[in-house]
Design an enzyme around this catalytic site. Structure first.
Site, PDB file in Angstrom:
ATOM      1  N   SER A   9       0.237  -1.255  -0.323  1.00  0.00           N
ATOM      2  CA  SER A   9      -0.108   0.229   0.522  1.00  0.00           C
ATOM      3  C   SER A   9       0.680   1.568   0.091  1.00  0.00           C
ATOM      4  CB  SER A   9      -0.855   0.141   1.396  1.00  0.00           C
ATOM      5  OG  SER A   9      -1.156   1.318   1.927  1.00  0.00           O
ATOM      6  N   HIS A  34      -1.090  -1.173  -4.147  1.00  0.00           N
ATOM      7  CA  HIS A  34      -2.675  -1.151  -3.212  1.00  0.00           C
ATOM      8  C   HIS A  34      -2.698   0.860  -3.254  1.00  0.00           C
ATOM      9  CE1 HIS A  34      -6.174  -1.697  -1.355  1.00  0.00           C
ATOM     10  NE2 HIS A  34      -5.523  -0.736   0.136  1.00  0.00           N
ATOM     11  N   GLY A 143      -8.344   3.880   7.605  1.00  0.00           N
ATOM     12  CA  GLY A 143      -8.085   5.478   7.976  1.00  0.00           C
ATOM     13  C   GLY A 143      -6.178   5.553   7.848  1.00  0.00           C
ATOM     14  N   PHE A 144      -5.432   4.194   8.626  1.00  0.00           N
ATOM     15  CA  PHE A 144      -4.248   4.941   8.802  1.00  0.00           C
ATOM     16  C   PHE A 144      -3.479   3.648   8.088  1.00  0.00           C
ATOM     17  CE2 PHE A 144      -5.089   8.746  10.266  1.00  0.00           C
ATOM     18  CZ  PHE A 144      -6.328   8.676  11.119  1.00  0.00           C
ATOM     19  N   GLY A 145      -2.080   3.181   7.983  1.00  0.00           N
ATOM     20  CA  GLY A 145      -1.460   2.529   8.220  1.00  0.00           C
ATOM     21  C   GLY A 145      -0.282   2.162   9.554  1.00  0.00           C
ATOM     22  N   GLY A 146       0.110   0.993   9.430  1.00  0.00           N
ATOM     23  CA  GLY A 146       1.318   1.257  11.389  1.00  0.00           C
ATOM     24  C   GLY A 146       0.056   0.757  12.258  1.00  0.00           C
ATOM     25  N   GLY A 175      -4.258  -4.738   6.327  1.00  0.00           N
ATOM     26  CA  GLY A 175      -4.203  -4.015   7.773  1.00  0.00           C
ATOM     27  C   GLY A 175      -3.479  -4.854   9.160  1.00  0.00           C
ATOM     28  N   GLY A 196       1.345  -2.592   4.034  1.00  0.00           N
ATOM     29  CA  GLY A 196       2.015  -0.780   3.523  1.00  0.00           C
ATOM     30  C   GLY A 196       3.317  -0.340   4.402  1.00  0.00           C
ATOM     31  N   SER A 197       3.124  -0.212   5.617  1.00  0.00           N
ATOM     32  CA  SER A 197       4.538  -0.510   6.863  1.00  0.00           C
ATOM     33  C   SER A 197       4.694  -1.213   6.830  1.00  0.00           C
ATOM     34  CB  SER A 197       3.991   0.244   8.684  1.00  0.00           C
ATOM     35  OG  SER A 197       3.202  -1.024   8.711  1.00  0.00           O
TER      36      SER A 197
HETATM   37  C1  DX5 Z   1      -6.210   1.227   6.405  1.00  0.00           C
HETATM   38  C2  DX5 Z   1      -5.538   1.329   4.773  1.00  0.00           C
HETATM   39  C3  DX5 Z   1      -4.734   0.196   4.397  1.00  0.00           C
HETATM   40  C4  DX5 Z   1      -3.023   0.216   5.180  1.00  0.00           C
HETATM   41  C5  DX5 Z   1      -1.937  -0.899   5.256  1.00  0.00           C
HETATM   42  O1  DX5 Z   1      -7.206   2.169   5.930  1.00  0.00           O
HETATM   43  O2  DX5 Z   1      -6.838   0.948   3.651  1.00  0.00           O
HETATM   44  O3  DX5 Z   1      -3.887  -0.668   3.250  1.00  0.00           O
HETATM   45  O4  DX5 Z   1      -2.610   0.784   4.064  1.00  0.00           O
HETATM   46  O5  DX5 Z   1      -0.976   0.158   6.308  1.00  0.00           O
HETATM   47  P1  DX5 Z   1      -0.562  -1.351   6.960  1.00  0.00           P
HETATM   48  O6  DX5 Z   1       0.326  -2.916   6.165  1.00  0.00           O
HETATM   49  O7  DX5 Z   1       0.644  -0.211   8.139  1.00  0.00           O
HETATM   50  O8  DX5 Z   1      -1.299  -1.842   8.266  1.00  0.00           O
HETATM   51 ZN    ZN Z   2      -6.094  -0.573   2.104  1.00  0.00          ZN
END
Ligand code: DX5
Ligand code: ZN
Length: 218
Positions: A9, A34, A143-146, A175, A196-197
């Site tokens: 992501s 993504h 809403g957020f990564g990590g 997530g 993502g992270s």
């Molecule tokens: C959260 C996003 C995810 C997020 C994943 O709302 O839909 O795609 O970027 O990030 P990580 O892998 O760091 O949880």
């Molecule tokens: Zn996502």
């Protein structure tokens, strides 16, 4: 057995350098890219509109997987299809007519996904599967990564796998996916893992190899 795809992501990438980040992560083994679209209404964060996604398109050589965390969603489907999305995933919670939303995505010729927030039961997609190329199971509140992986979703993934059977419908998990949680979601039945992270942390486009190591560790 099922071959697992990794979909990094870009929400966790360098917001000042998306072209390079996308090319780097694809060169180092990403199967999909993504794209997390957030509207500051359905989720408490704001990211990319259609013009930004259009700008990403030429840099994506694999598969542009667009995750729409927006509500209402129908009005924007055409624009994200035009921007070049290969897969458009809408949230089942984004409005009263997810069946119509999926029909609208399919009408653009793109692949169609439906996403479930952690509190939404798997039954919510039972009458939508015939229109789906993918079901996205959120393992964090969007809403957020990590954020921290929500383990209660493993049971939902397994039940979804049972519901889908051998139909050609991807189960994507999104997530908190990292080297520890990835085996759990794969075992439960997921075949596309968003990270993502776990992919971008500790690396940068100026450190070749780190993204690849992170991807292979998942
Ligand atoms: C959260 C996003 C995810 C997020 C994943 O709302 O839909 O795609 O970027 O990030 P990580 O892998 O760091 O949880
Ligand atoms: Zn996502």
């Amino acid at each position: 057995d099922r071959n697992i795809k990794i979909a990094p992501s870009i929400l966790s990438a360098d917001f000042a350098d998306f072209g390079r980040e996308i090319r780097a992560v694809e060169a180092e083994g990403a199967d999909w890219v993504h794209i997390d679209v957030m509207d500051g209404h359905f989720v408490p964060n704001l990211t990319f509109g259609p013009p930004a996604v259009k700008a990403f398109r030429p840099h994506v050589k694999t598969f542009m997987d667009v995750h729409l965390m927006i509500a209402p969603v129908d009005a924007y489907i055409e624009a994200y299809a035009e921007a070049g999305a290969d897969m458009i995933t809408a949230h089942v919670e984004a409005g009263p007519h997810p069946h119509r939303t999926l029909q609208a995505i399919k009408a653009t010729g793109k692949q169609a996904g439906i996403a479930l927030n952690p509190g939404t039961p798997v039954e919510a997609v039972e009458y939508l599967l015939s229109l789906c190329d993918m079901v996205l199971v959120m393992t964090v509140n969007p809403g957020f990564g990590g954020q921290k992986f929500i383990h209660s979703q493993l049971d939902k993934i397994a039940r979804l796998r049972g519901m889908i059977g051998d139909r050609p419908i991807h189960i994507q998990v999104d997530g908190g996916v990292d080297p520890k949680t990835a085996p759990l979601v794969a075992k439960a039945g997921a075949d596309v893992l968003v990270a993502g992270s776990a992919v971008f942390k500790g690396g940068s486009v100026d450190q070749p190899g780190v993204y690849g190591e992170n991807i292979r560790s998942i």
